[in-house]
Design a protein around this motif. Structure first.
Motif, PDB file in Angstrom:
ATOM      1  N   PHE A   1    -120.183   8.401  39.136  1.00 12.78           N
ATOM      2  CA  PHE A   1    -121.000   7.767  40.171  1.00 12.78           C
ATOM      3  C   PHE A   1    -120.191   7.508  41.443  1.00 12.78           C
ATOM      4  N   GLU A   2    -119.005   7.008  41.268  1.00 16.82           N
ATOM      5  CA  GLU A   2    -118.127   6.699  42.392  1.00 16.82           C
ATOM      6  C   GLU A   2    -117.738   7.965  43.161  1.00 16.82           C
ATOM      7  N   LEU A   3    -117.275   8.988  42.436  1.00 14.69           N
ATOM      8  CA  LEU A   3    -116.815  10.206  43.091  1.00 14.69           C
ATOM      9  C   LEU A   3    -117.971  11.028  43.653  1.00 14.69           C
ATOM     10  N   HIS A   4    -119.081  11.064  42.965  1.00 18.20           N
ATOM     11  CA  HIS A   4    -120.259  11.791  43.435  1.00 18.20           C
ATOM     12  C   HIS A   4    -120.637  11.308  44.848  1.00 18.20           C
ATOM     13  N   ILE A   5    -120.646  10.019  45.039  1.00 14.51           N
ATOM     14  CA  ILE A   5    -120.978   9.436  46.346  1.00 14.51           C
ATOM     15  C   ILE A   5    -119.888   9.750  47.373  1.00 14.51           C
ATOM     16  N   LYS A   6    -118.624   9.587  46.999  1.00 15.61           N
ATOM     17  CA  LYS A   6    -117.523   9.841  47.940  1.00 15.61           C
ATOM     18  C   LYS A   6    -117.491  11.310  48.365  1.00 15.61           C
ATOM     19  N   PHE A   7    -117.742  12.211  47.431  1.00 19.44           N
ATOM     20  CA  PHE A   7    -117.734  13.630  47.769  1.00 19.44           C
ATOM     21  C   PHE A   7    -118.889  13.969  48.708  1.00 19.44           C
ATOM     22  N   GLU A   8    -120.032  13.337  48.520  1.00 22.34           N
ATOM     23  CA  GLU A   8    -121.157  13.570  49.433  1.00 22.34           C
ATOM     24  C   GLU A   8    -120.823  13.059  50.838  1.00 22.34           C
ATOM     25  N   GLU A   9    -120.230  11.888  50.931  1.00 18.33           N
ATOM     26  CA  GLU A   9    -119.798  11.363  52.234  1.00 18.33           C
ATOM     27  C   GLU A   9    -118.841  12.343  52.912  1.00 18.33           C
ATOM     28  N   LEU A  10    -117.921  12.890  52.123  1.00 19.74           N
ATOM     29  CA  LEU A  10    -116.924  13.793  52.683  1.00 19.74           C
ATOM     30  C   LEU A  10    -117.566  15.090  53.146  1.00 19.74           C
ATOM     31  N   TYR A  11    -118.424  15.706  52.339  1.00 21.18           N
ATOM     32  CA  TYR A  11    -118.986  16.981  52.790  1.00 21.18           C
ATOM     33  C   TYR A  11    -119.948  16.789  53.951  1.00 21.18           C
ATOM     34  N   ASP A  12    -120.612  15.641  54.028  1.00 22.28           N
ATOM     35  CA  ASP A  12    -121.446  15.363  55.209  1.00 22.28           C
ATOM     36  C   ASP A  12    -120.590  15.316  56.473  1.00 22.28           C
ATOM     37  N   ASP A  13    -119.405  14.734  56.383  1.00 22.09           N
ATOM     38  CA  ASP A  13    -118.495  14.673  57.518  1.00 22.09           C
ATOM     39  C   ASP A  13    -117.927  16.053  57.840  1.00 22.09           C
ATOM     40  N   LEU A  14    -117.584  16.811  56.814  1.00 21.08           N
ATOM     41  CA  LEU A  14    -117.004  18.135  57.034  1.00 21.08           C
ATOM     42  C   LEU A  14    -117.978  19.071  57.738  1.00 21.08           C
ATOM     43  N   VAL A  15    -119.248  19.007  57.381  1.00 19.10           N
ATOM     44  CA  VAL A  15    -120.216  19.908  58.018  1.00 19.10           C
ATOM     45  C   VAL A  15    -120.365  19.573  59.502  1.00 19.10           C
ATOM     46  N   LEU A  16    -120.237  18.313  59.860  1.00 24.01           N
ATOM     47  CA  LEU A  16    -120.271  17.941  61.277  1.00 24.01           C
ATOM     48  C   LEU A  16    -119.049  18.503  62.013  1.00 24.01           C
ATOM     49  N   LYS A  17    -117.900  18.431  61.382  1.00 24.51           N
ATOM     50  CA  LYS A  17    -116.674  18.943  62.001  1.00 24.51           C
ATOM     51  C   LYS A  17    -116.737  20.468  62.135  1.00 24.51           C
ATOM     52  N   ILE A  18    -117.286  21.136  61.147  1.00 23.50           N
ATOM     53  CA  ILE A  18    -117.453  22.592  61.219  1.00 23.50           C
ATOM     54  C   ILE A  18    -118.294  22.941  62.444  1.00 23.50           C
ATOM     55  N   ASP A  19    -119.373  22.221  62.644  1.00 31.03           N
ATOM     56  CA  ASP A  19    -120.242  22.457  63.792  1.00 31.03           C
ATOM     57  C   ASP A  19    -119.516  22.174  65.104  1.00 31.03           C
ATOM     58  N   GLU A  20    -118.757  21.098  65.159  1.00 33.57           N
ATOM     59  CA  GLU A  20    -118.018  20.758  66.382  1.00 33.57           C
ATOM     60  C   GLU A  20    -116.964  21.811  66.716  1.00 33.57           C
ATOM     61  N   ILE A  21    -116.273  22.310  65.705  1.00 35.27           N
ATOM     62  CA  ILE A  21    -115.259  23.340  65.936  1.00 35.27           C
ATOM     63  C   ILE A  21    -115.922  24.619  66.456  1.00 35.27           C
TER      64      ILE A  21
END
Length: 158
Positions: A48-68
């Motif tokens: 439960f803990e990691l599932h949420i943290k990984f979702e937070e991380l990939y949501d942030d990564l997709v924004l950075k991919i778009d910005e780059i």
């Protein structure tokens, strides 16, 4: 003025910077997909803990991919979109152990290290050429990721 692009930066140096950003985009794209895989496949006590943290991380990564990608466009080039090219260019490789939380977190830490090294190189080059836009973007990413490294390392008790 003929040697300057539409945002007033030297074309030759901008093209070199685009190469560095394209490499970064490849690494981010593979990292993003790895984190999606961890999110989907994680198992165990800390699910439960990691599932949420990984979702937070990939949501942030997709924004950075778009910005780059948008920064590459701003510099006058086109970003690569083929995953086969990302895989061939990326230092970060596809993850294979997707269910073990500790392995996933260690892989995330290793991936951040790769990104940080690349981002510092880009930031230094952007600074030399007077590209404040790219410089600020990299600086923001570095600051955020250094904090995440502290947090993920604390999770592993490192």
């Amino acid at each position: 003025m003929k040697n300057l692009n539409r945002i007033g930066l030297e074309i030759e140096k901008s093209n070199e910077l685009v190469g560095q950003l394209s490499d970064l985009l490849s690494n981010y794209s593979v990292f993003y997909q790895n984190v999606r895989g961890y999110h989907w496949n994680i198992k165990g006590d800390n699910f439960f803990e990691l599932h949420i943290k990984f979702e937070e991380l990939y949501d942030d990564l997709v924004l950075k991919i778009d910005e780059i990608a948008e920064r590459i466009l701003t510099l006058g080039s086109e970003p690569e979109n083929r995953y086969s090219v990302y895989l061939s260019q990326s230092v970060i490789k596809e993850a294979t152990d997707l269910t073990n939380g500790k392995v996933a977190v260690q892989d995330i830490l290793d991936s951040f290290k790769v990104l940080l090294i690349k981002q510092r190189t880009i930031m230094d080059f952007a600074d030399e050429m007077g590209d404040e836009g790219t410089n600020a973007l990299m600086s923001d990413y570095i600051r955020e990721q250094e904090k995440l490294i502290w947090m993920y390392s604390a999770y592993l008790k490192q």
